[in-house]
Write an enzyme that holds these catalytic residues in place. Structure first.
Site, PDB file in Angstrom:
ATOM      1  N   CYS A  42      14.327 -14.362 -16.660  1.00  0.00           N
ATOM      2  CA  CYS A  42      14.154 -14.429 -18.116  1.00  0.00           C
ATOM      3  C   CYS A  42      13.140 -13.416 -18.639  1.00  0.00           C
ATOM      4  O   CYS A  42      13.343 -12.817 -19.693  1.00  0.00           O
ATOM      5  CB  CYS A  42      13.717 -15.834 -18.527  1.00  0.00           C
ATOM      6  SG  CYS A  42      15.023 -17.067 -18.507  1.00  0.00           S
ATOM      7  N   HIS A  43      12.037 -13.254 -17.922  1.00  0.00           N
ATOM      8  CA  HIS A  43      10.928 -12.446 -18.448  1.00  0.00           C
ATOM      9  C   HIS A  43      10.882 -11.026 -17.895  1.00  0.00           C
ATOM     10  O   HIS A  43      10.065 -10.222 -18.360  1.00  0.00           O
ATOM     11  CB  HIS A  43       9.594 -13.151 -18.170  1.00  0.00           C
ATOM     12  CG  HIS A  43       9.468 -14.480 -18.853  1.00  0.00           C
ATOM     13  ND1 HIS A  43       9.245 -14.616 -20.205  1.00  0.00           N
ATOM     14  CD2 HIS A  43       9.568 -15.748 -18.360  1.00  0.00           C
ATOM     15  CE1 HIS A  43       9.198 -15.899 -20.520  1.00  0.00           C
ATOM     16  NE2 HIS A  43       9.387 -16.610 -19.427  1.00  0.00           N
TER      17      HIS A  43
ATOM     18  N   MET B 197      11.950 -22.134 -23.082  1.00  0.00           N
ATOM     19  CA  MET B 197      11.022 -22.158 -21.962  1.00  0.00           C
ATOM     20  C   MET B 197      11.100 -23.520 -21.277  1.00  0.00           C
ATOM     21  O   MET B 197      10.936 -24.556 -21.921  1.00  0.00           O
ATOM     22  CB  MET B 197       9.601 -21.903 -22.465  1.00  0.00           C
ATOM     23  CG  MET B 197       8.531 -22.053 -21.410  1.00  0.00           C
ATOM     24  SD  MET B 197       8.555 -20.717 -20.211  1.00  0.00           S
ATOM     25  CE  MET B 197       7.107 -21.151 -19.239  1.00  0.00           C
TER      26      MET B 197
ATOM     27  N   HIS C 109      26.307  -7.903 -21.003  1.00  0.00           N
ATOM     28  CA  HIS C 109      26.416  -8.683 -19.773  1.00  0.00           C
ATOM     29  C   HIS C 109      27.833  -8.597 -19.212  1.00  0.00           C
ATOM     30  O   HIS C 109      28.256  -7.552 -18.773  1.00  0.00           O
ATOM     31  CB  HIS C 109      25.993 -10.128 -20.048  1.00  0.00           C
ATOM     32  CG  HIS C 109      25.855 -10.956 -18.813  1.00  0.00           C
ATOM     33  ND1 HIS C 109      24.912 -10.676 -17.850  1.00  0.00           N
ATOM     34  CD2 HIS C 109      26.541 -12.028 -18.371  1.00  0.00           C
ATOM     35  CE1 HIS C 109      25.024 -11.551 -16.865  1.00  0.00           C
ATOM     36  NE2 HIS C 109      26.023 -12.385 -17.156  1.00  0.00           N
TER      37      HIS C 109
ATOM     38  N   CYS D  41      11.075 -17.144 -12.641  1.00  0.00           N
ATOM     39  CA  CYS D  41      10.755 -16.617 -13.966  1.00  0.00           C
ATOM     40  C   CYS D  41      11.314 -15.233 -14.283  1.00  0.00           C
ATOM     41  O   CYS D  41      11.534 -14.897 -15.451  1.00  0.00           O
ATOM     42  CB  CYS D  41       9.231 -16.572 -14.157  1.00  0.00           C
ATOM     43  SG  CYS D  41       8.362 -18.051 -13.604  1.00  0.00           S
TER      44      CYS D  41
ATOM     45  N   HIS E 287      29.418 -15.964 -22.716  1.00  0.00           N
ATOM     46  CA  HIS E 287      29.502 -15.652 -21.292  1.00  0.00           C
ATOM     47  C   HIS E 287      30.976 -15.745 -20.904  1.00  0.00           C
ATOM     48  O   HIS E 287      31.461 -16.805 -20.493  1.00  0.00           O
ATOM     49  CB  HIS E 287      28.658 -16.607 -20.451  1.00  0.00           C
ATOM     50  CG  HIS E 287      28.529 -16.157 -19.030  1.00  0.00           C
ATOM     51  ND1 HIS E 287      29.561 -16.274 -18.122  1.00  0.00           N
ATOM     52  CD2 HIS E 287      27.499 -15.566 -18.352  1.00  0.00           C
ATOM     53  CE1 HIS E 287      29.173 -15.787 -16.957  1.00  0.00           C
ATOM     54  NE2 HIS E 287      27.923 -15.345 -17.066  1.00  0.00           N
TER      55      HIS E 287
END
Length: 572
Positions: A78-79, A116, A355, A75, A397
């Site tokens: 992402c979080h 999610m 990124h 997780c 990306h």
């Protein structure tokens, strides 16, 4: 209305969302992002400070420790480490406790159209684990330890001192055509002779090497693992090997060396995901010299962010500067390394979350993906300013991107996308093609989302794109190639995994096209699981035919690979 009725309504609503999510996942637009962001974090096994929230659902210490491990494995990408939100939404107790355990269990089990994952219905978690995670995210987030200069120095090792290293090249390898290939799940890299296609050596490194970068002189190879361990490899040795190592934090992605005139090979820089900071080191030994935090305010909202991770870093060819891209705050830092005692940093704001990126063909403009904003920022490394901000497809990306000359628009730089099936072409010549500069001039259609890398070469007439994170094996196990002089005819598909002729049923994801020095071969990793056979496939760029399959039991989970010459001179 009772809490139980509210929970039932939430479950019904989220079940409906889950059906939409499943439909969305089928088109390859959401699953690729989830797979990419949710990779395992080295922080899963790091001892952390834990505070107890008496209002949160009860958990035993064993339950909390297990949930923490799962969070960092599944997780945190992402979080965020502190659950403050990154690509995913914040999961802090002020939000999660208001939702309640029943609501959170349904959300974790079924997922959402926003990306999610449906952890329970996909079979990734059982009902008990979902309940565990629903309770865990209502507790205060445990805090990983900071990482000081003293912590860094304790990990610093010089295994071969500069005075004991060769004074000239001691091997017969064509160093400029060596490939450094990440063996992701074994914590190693393979050095492969680009001429003979034979493995030179397998070198122990940090976990899941993210990138390989060359010193300006082309002698030293630097690799950094996700666990923030850097290895400095001397390619002049009779058998190239690591001569120094250091760990610059607990999780990291980027390393680079100084390239400006008068500073070649003098300094090394590495950026960490945790703690959010970068470290500058001596170029001969990796001795840590200076650490700089990247915590600060987000571009636009001007809100404080406690966890702005350092993404890509590049050395400027124009000035003694490192180009440091900070994800969550959306800032590019131009770090003047000419005087470490009086460090000067120019802050250029663009958009979150910065990124990957690479230089344009002139090597003046750094093109970096703000993948949460669906934009590409062009940073003028000569004038130190934002040259342009271009809207592109969903979740760009590019890797380093791909440069070529378009028949109509002149020099362009291109990127693929995780979230859609397009490749965006952006003009990069503000002098001769001013009307196209830093604008999306064309959009090519690819086979599907899940692309990680595009690649071309100054001596090639082709543009390649992979899609290793696409859910369709037919797409993830092949690559597409475009004729630069006839882009309108679309792409040709090359069945790379089929050509590899592997003996088992592994995932066989094809990733990261990389040219040899001459620009007449393109190498691809065919990436299967740790217990499955993998390979490297070499394609003749002129004929688009299979040239060589490199197989070896030591090639375990090969992913990224970097040609020494092209990496040294930023050729892509």
């Amino acid at each position: 209305m009772t809490t139980r009725k509210l929970a039932r309504l939430a479950a019904l609503a989220l079940s409906t969302l889950a059906l939409a999510a499943a439909a969305q996942h089928k088109d390859g637009a959401t699953d690729p992002e989830v797979k990419y962001q949710a990779g395992s974090s080295p922080l899963a096994d790091v001892p952390m400070y834990q505070s107890t929230n008496p209002k949160a659902p009860k958990m035993t210490q064993a339950e909390f420790d297990r949930a923490r491990q799962i969070y960092f494995e599944r997780c945190a990408g992402c979080h965020g480490v502190l659950r403050k939100g990154a690509t995913g939404k914040p999961l802090t107790p002020d939000i999660t406790m208001a939702k309640g355990t029943d609501y959170l269990k349904v959300f974790i089990a079924y997922g959402s159209p926003a990306g999610m994952p449906n952890w329970q219905t996909s079979g990734e978690m059982d009902e008990a684990t979902v309940d565990l995670m629903a309770r865990y995210i209502q507790h205060d987030a445990p805090t990983p330890p900071e990482w000081s200069l003293d912590d860094t120095k304790k990990t610093w090792k010089v295994t071969v001192a500069p005075k004991d290293r060769p004074t000239k090249k001691m091997n017969n390898f064509n160093i400029e055509n060596i490939f450094s290939t990440t063996l992701r799940d074994t914590g190693e890299i393979a050095l492969i002779d680009g001429d003979t296609k034979e493995i030179i050596s397998i070198i122990k490194t940090g976990y899941a090497v993210h990138i390989s970068r060359m010193s300006a002189s082309g002698r030293y190879l630097f690799v950094i693992g996700r666990d923030a361990k850097i290895n400095m490899i001397d390619l002049w040795m009779a058998k190239p090997d690591s001569v120094a190592e250091v760990r610059i934090g607990l999780e990291a992605r980027s390393v680079e060396t100084s390239k400006a005139k008068g500073y070649k090979d003098k300094l090394v820089i590495a950026g960490a995901y945790w703690p959010p900071q970068f470290t500058i080191m001596d170029g001969d030994t990796l001795e840590p010299k200076k650490i700089v935090s990247t915590r600060g305010m987000v571009v636009g909202t001007q809100e404080y962010h406690p966890e702005p991770r350092v993404a890509s870093i590049l050395g400027s060819h124009y000035k003694p500067e490192f180009i440091v891209n900070v994800k969550e705050t959306g800032k590019t830092l131009m770090v003047d390394y000419s005087n470490l005692d009086a460090l000067k940093i120019t802050e250029i704001g663009s958009a979150p979350f910065l990124h990957d990126g690479g230089l344009d063909a002139s090597k003046r403009y750094f093109m970096v993906a703000a993948n949460n904003s669906n934009k590409i920022a062009a940073i003028d490394t000569k004038d130190g300013k934002l040259a342009g901000l271009t809207d592109v497809g969903k979740i760009p990306h590019p890797g380093r991107g791909a440069n070529f000359t378009h028949p109509q628009f002149g020099p362009v730089w291109s990127t693929g996308h995780l979230g859609d099936d397009t490749i965006s072409l952006i003009g990069t010549d503000p002098k001769k093609f001013k009307q196209y500069a830093f604008k999306e001039v064309a959009k090519l259609k690819g086979p599907g989302g899940g692309a990680l890398f595009v690649k071309s070469h100054p001596k090639s007439q082709h543009l390649y794109s992979d899609a290793p994170l696409n859910p369709d094996p037919k797409i993830s196990q092949s690559v597409v190639v475009y004729d630069i002089n006839n882009l309108d005819k679309g792409y040709k598909t090359l069945p790379i995994a089929e050509w590899a002729d592997l003996k088992d049923d592994g995932a066989k994801r094809v990733v990261q096209p990389e040219y040899n020095k001459a620009g007449d071969e393109v190498w691809f990793s065919v990436w299967s699981a740790k217990n499955k056979e993998s390979a490297i496939v070499v394609v003749d760029d002129k004929t688009l035919k299979l040239k060589k399959v490199i197989k070896d039991p030591r090639l375990i989970t090969p992913t990224g690979h970097f040609n020494v010459y092209n990496t040294q001179y930023d050729v892509y």
